[in-house]
Write a protein that holds these residues in place. Structure first.
Motif, short mmCIF file in Angstrom:
data_model
loop_
_atom_site.label_atom_id
_atom_site.label_comp_id
_atom_site.label_asym_id
_atom_site.label_seq_id
_atom_site.Cartn_x
_atom_site.Cartn_y
_atom_site.Cartn_z
N GLN A 116 41.32 54.23 50.59
CA GLN A 116 40.77 54.85 51.76
C GLN A 116 41.47 56.16 52.16
OE1 GLN A 116 40.87 51.67 54.35
NE2 GLN A 116 38.94 50.92 54.07
N LYS A 117 42.92 56.32 52.02
CA LYS A 117 43.71 57.41 52.14
C LYS A 117 43.66 58.45 50.81
CE LYS A 117 47.68 55.24 52.72
NZ LYS A 117 49.01 54.88 53.08
N GLY A 118 42.94 57.91 49.74
CA GLY A 118 42.77 58.97 48.69
C GLY A 118 43.89 58.83 47.71
N ASP A 119 44.78 58.00 47.97
CA ASP A 119 46.00 57.50 47.05
C ASP A 119 45.63 56.84 45.66
OD1 ASP A 119 48.38 57.44 45.82
OD2 ASP A 119 49.56 56.90 47.30
N ILE A 120 44.73 57.12 44.93
CA ILE A 120 44.00 56.52 44.05
C ILE A 120 45.22 55.93 42.98
CG2 ILE A 120 42.32 56.37 42.21
CD1 ILE A 120 41.30 56.74 44.81
N GLU A 121 46.14 56.83 42.61
CA GLU A 121 47.20 56.02 41.67
C GLU A 121 48.17 54.91 42.22
OE1 GLU A 121 50.26 58.37 38.70
OE2 GLU A 121 50.45 59.05 40.71
N ARG A 122 48.28 55.05 43.76
CA ARG A 122 48.79 53.75 44.01
C ARG A 122 47.84 52.68 44.19
NH1 ARG A 122 50.41 49.61 45.11
NH2 ARG A 122 51.73 48.81 46.73
N TYR A 123 46.67 52.81 44.58
CA TYR A 123 45.60 51.92 44.44
C TYR A 123 45.38 51.05 43.31
CZ TYR A 123 40.96 49.85 45.18
OH TYR A 123 39.79 48.76 45.00
N LEU A 124 45.54 52.04 42.19
CA LEU A 124 45.39 51.22 40.86
C LEU A 124 46.46 51.02 39.92
CD1 LEU A 124 42.23 53.56 39.77
CD2 LEU A 124 42.17 51.24 40.83
N SER A 125 47.71 51.29 40.66
CA SER A 125 48.84 51.24 39.70
C SER A 125 49.16 49.79 39.44
CB SER A 125 50.09 51.53 40.47
OG SER A 125 50.38 50.66 41.97
N ASP A 126 48.71 48.65 39.91
CA ASP A 126 48.76 47.45 39.50
C ASP A 126 47.30 46.74 39.07
OD1 ASP A 126 51.67 47.01 39.28
OD2 ASP A 126 51.78 46.38 41.39
N ALA A 127 46.37 47.66 38.70
CA ALA A 127 44.92 46.87 38.50
C ALA A 127 45.25 45.93 37.36
CB ALA A 127 44.14 48.28 38.11
N THR A 128 46.03 46.05 36.35
CA THR A 128 46.19 45.27 35.53
C THR A 128 46.48 43.66 36.03
OG1 THR A 128 46.32 46.71 33.68
CG2 THR A 128 46.87 44.34 33.09
N LEU A 129 47.26 43.63 37.02
CA LEU A 129 47.61 42.16 37.73
C LEU A 129 46.60 41.84 38.24
CD1 LEU A 129 51.44 43.08 38.62
CD2 LEU A 129 50.44 42.09 36.34
N PHE A 130 45.87 42.99 39.24
CA PHE A 130 44.64 42.43 39.69
C PHE A 130 43.39 41.67 38.91
CE2 PHE A 130 40.33 42.86 41.60
CZ PHE A 130 40.31 41.99 42.65
N LEU A 131 43.53 42.33 37.85
CA LEU A 131 42.34 41.80 36.94
C LEU A 131 42.80 40.45 36.31
CD1 LEU A 131 40.07 41.94 34.60
CD2 LEU A 131 41.50 43.22 33.33
N GLU A 132 43.91 40.21 36.18
CA GLU A 132 44.52 38.86 35.87
C GLU A 132 44.60 37.98 36.85
OE1 GLU A 132 48.86 36.88 34.40
OE2 GLU A 132 48.88 39.12 34.56
N LEU A 133 44.76 38.50 38.08
CA LEU A 133 44.44 37.29 39.16
C LEU A 133 42.75 37.04 39.22
CD1 LEU A 133 45.94 37.26 42.77
CD2 LEU A 133 43.58 37.41 42.53
#
Length: 611
Positions: free
Chosen positions: A519-536
């Motif tokens: 929501q703040k537009g910090d997409i790099e931070r939002y997606l930095s651990d996306a692979t771990l979210f996919l695993e969960l």
């Protein structure tokens, strides 16, 4: 070598008892079929797998494709396999009757792929042809279809997807292969493509590349990419044939040069080619559909391709599991830990040791959980293609959110599963005496094919979780809740239903903790651990699949009173579900802690740190 490489019983259970494949025949498009025709197709694929593929598993691996004098030679059995698949109508099984196919659901076509790839994934040719031909029939002119598709579905011409370039990799917006318009409506193609699976070989009379290129003057980025048919040999109505003698008709060389063949870690039976087009300014391409629409066309076909990669991974891991299971039953070593008179008791089979049993249950839970999800995804694909209105839209949204999991979980966890297959064999697993060392090498490519795990993760968290106001996850959680409610009616399944409900809550909490960054537009931070979210997320999705299987098995145990092997099968399903919930699901605890952790350690900062 293990003779069993997949379970027909498990495939029948998933197709007919869990997902009720025959229900698809209520749609007009599939109405020519019934349960019997579905099973006949699977039997036909099994016969080809048993006779032309599995016996040559090691041989195809040992005899890699070779590039000599501009020609790639492959194992001679591959030509027999292509002909058998074409003769059986299996390459185009999912195509419409109008295009020479059998109008079969993807549910069945994808299971055909599963059987074949479990037998010998070093013969991964026909799925590529089917995908390429489907692009032509979906978006090309009738003339283009007529010129190329019949020979492709007959198994005499090979199809490929020629996307990747040396400088671009997965970043297709950086494609530089050029297409120059010609007065006759064709295009002159110039550029290079790399890692083109089955990009050249002598088991087919022609190679038909579906190639991404940029028309001269096209916009930069993905919006300027177009799709072309670029054959190795092109028809020349006026001229004399300059193609080899075994190419009938007036075909001429289309200036597509095999520059090199990659020597790979696994899947060695399939040549991965480096191709150069237009060295002599004589590569002709035929546009598919409209200019600058190449990437949207490719992405419309991507769900099929990703189901195919997931099926390949699940198939390889399944073959390794059955090899390990057979070995564990036959290999005597040591005694049970509680055995009295330890030194004088006979040795026991290693399947009786708890640690070996844990490894086997892990493999079973991964492979059968993966296959269940992939059949679910294929069913949703079918409904999204043939249904109408809200049913069509909801099926597509569910498919869309499940696709990153259906591609990545079988691939990533399949690698771990085959590693445990090797471990089950001990030292013998590391040798060429058994197939698992080869299967370990073969499966490692699947987390890379058709979008790496990192790309799938960014797609899931960055797009699928938020599109249309979060409608896709809402639909998915609603489907999971239905399974939870059904399982809760059985006293011994209710604890697992409650566990899954708690995992849904945990997943939602993680998403809410990450959302402020987006929501703040910090997409790099939002997606930095996306692979771990996919695993969960994947762990939870597969838990849903296991609860679904266990609920069906429980219902059959109550209503049908099965005996013997059937009783063992259904009880085994419930036991494996319990294993998955007790051994795999707890991994979400650590993943959730990390995903909610405010400490950032992977984003590049102004301060240079050594790696």
């Amino acid at each position: 070598m293990a003779t069993t490489y997949f379970s027909k019983r498990n495939l029948q259970f998933l197709l007919h008892e869990v997902f009720k494949a025959e229900e698809l025949t209520k749609y007009d498009y599939f109405s020519a079929h019934d349960r019997d025709t579905f099973n006949l197709v699977l039997d036909s694929a099994t016969y080809i797998a048993d006779t032309l593929m599995h016996p040559y598993l090691k041989e195809v691996d040992k005899n890699q494709p070779e590039l000599k004098n501009g020609q790639v030679t492959v194992h001679p059995k591959i030509k027999e396999y292509l002909k058998a698949m074409g003769d059986a109508g299996l390459i185009g099984a999912g195509f419409s009757f109008d295009h020479g196919g059998q109008q079969l659901p993807e549910m069945i076509s994808s299971c055909v792929g599963f059987i074949l790839m479990a037998a010998n994934n070093g013969m991964m040719y026909t799925g590529l042809t089917s995908g390429a031909a489907h692009l032509i029939t979906s978006f090309g002119t009738p003339e283009l279809s007529e010129a190329f598709v019949p020979n492709m579905l007959a198994g005499t011409w090979q199809g490929t997807m020629a996307l990747t370039e040396p400088q671009a990799g997965s970043s297709l917006s950086d494609v530089t292969t050029s297409a120059t318009p010609q007065p006759d409506g064709t295009y002159k193609i110039k550029g290079q493509k790399v890692f083109i699976s089955a990009g050249d070989h002598d088991a087919a009379e022609n190679i038909i590349h579906l190639m991404l290129a940029r028309i001269d003057g096209a916009p930069k980025g993905t919006k300027g990419i177009s799709l072309f048919v670029v054959p190795k040999y092109r028809k020349d109505e006026q001229g004399e044939s300059t193609a080899p003698a075994d190419r009938p008709g007036n075909f001429v060389d289309n200036d597509v040069v095999s520059t090199g063949v990659y020597h790979k870690m696994g899947q060695k039976g399939v040549p991965a080619m480096h191709l150069t087009m237009g060295s002599n300014d004589n590569t002709v391409g035929y546009i598919v559909g409209q200019p600058h629409q190449g990437l949207p066309y490719m992405f419309q076909m991507m769900n099929e391709a990703r189901i195919g990669v997931g099926m390949t991974a699940a198939a390889i891991a399944t073959a390794a599991y059955y090899a390990a299971l057979q070995y564990a039953k036959e290999r005597p070593q040591s005694r049970r830990l509680n055995e009295k008179n330890h030194l004088y008791a006979p040795q026991t089979s290693i399947i009786n040791h708890p640690d070996v049993r844990r490894m086997l249950l892990f493999q079973k839970s991964v492979t059968e959980g993966s296959l269940s999800l992939l059949i679910e995804a294929a069913r949703l694909y079918d409904i999204s293609e043939v249904a109408e209105g809200e049913e069509k839209e909801n099926a597509f949204l569910l498919l869309d959110i499940l696709m990153p999991v259906a591609k990545s979980y079988p691939s990533e966890m399949g690698v771990q599963s085959v590693s445990q297959s090797v471990q089950t064999f001990g030292g013998y697993g590391y040798t060429e005496d058994f197939p698992v060392e080869q299967l370990y090498r073969d499966i490692r490519i699947t987390p890379i094919y058709e979008g790496t795990t990192g790309i799938q993760a960014q797609d899931l968290l960055g797009r699928k979780m938020t599109m249309k106001g979060g409608k896709a996850p809402q639909l998915l959680f609603s489907e999971m809740s239905k399974t939870i409610a059904e399982a809760s009616t059985h006293d011994d399944l209710k604890p697992y239903a409650d566990k899954l409900a708690a995992e849904l809550k945990r997943t939602q909490d993680v998403v809410m903790s990450l959302m402020p960054h987006a929501q703040k537009g910090d997409i790099e931070r939002y997606l930095s651990d996306a692979t771990l979210f996919l695993e969960l997320f994947s762990i939870v999705v597969i838990a849903w699949q296991w609860l679904k299987q266990a609920t069906v098995a429980k219902q059959i145990l109550i209503t049908q009173n099965p005996q013997g092997d059937d009783l063992a099968f259904y009880e085994g399903k419930i036991h494996t579900m319990k294993f998955y919930f007790h051994y795999e699901v707890p991994k979400t605890l650590g993943l959730a802690v990390r995903l909610k952790d405010p400490e950032v350690l992977t984003i590049v900062s102004e301060k240079e740190l050594a790696l």
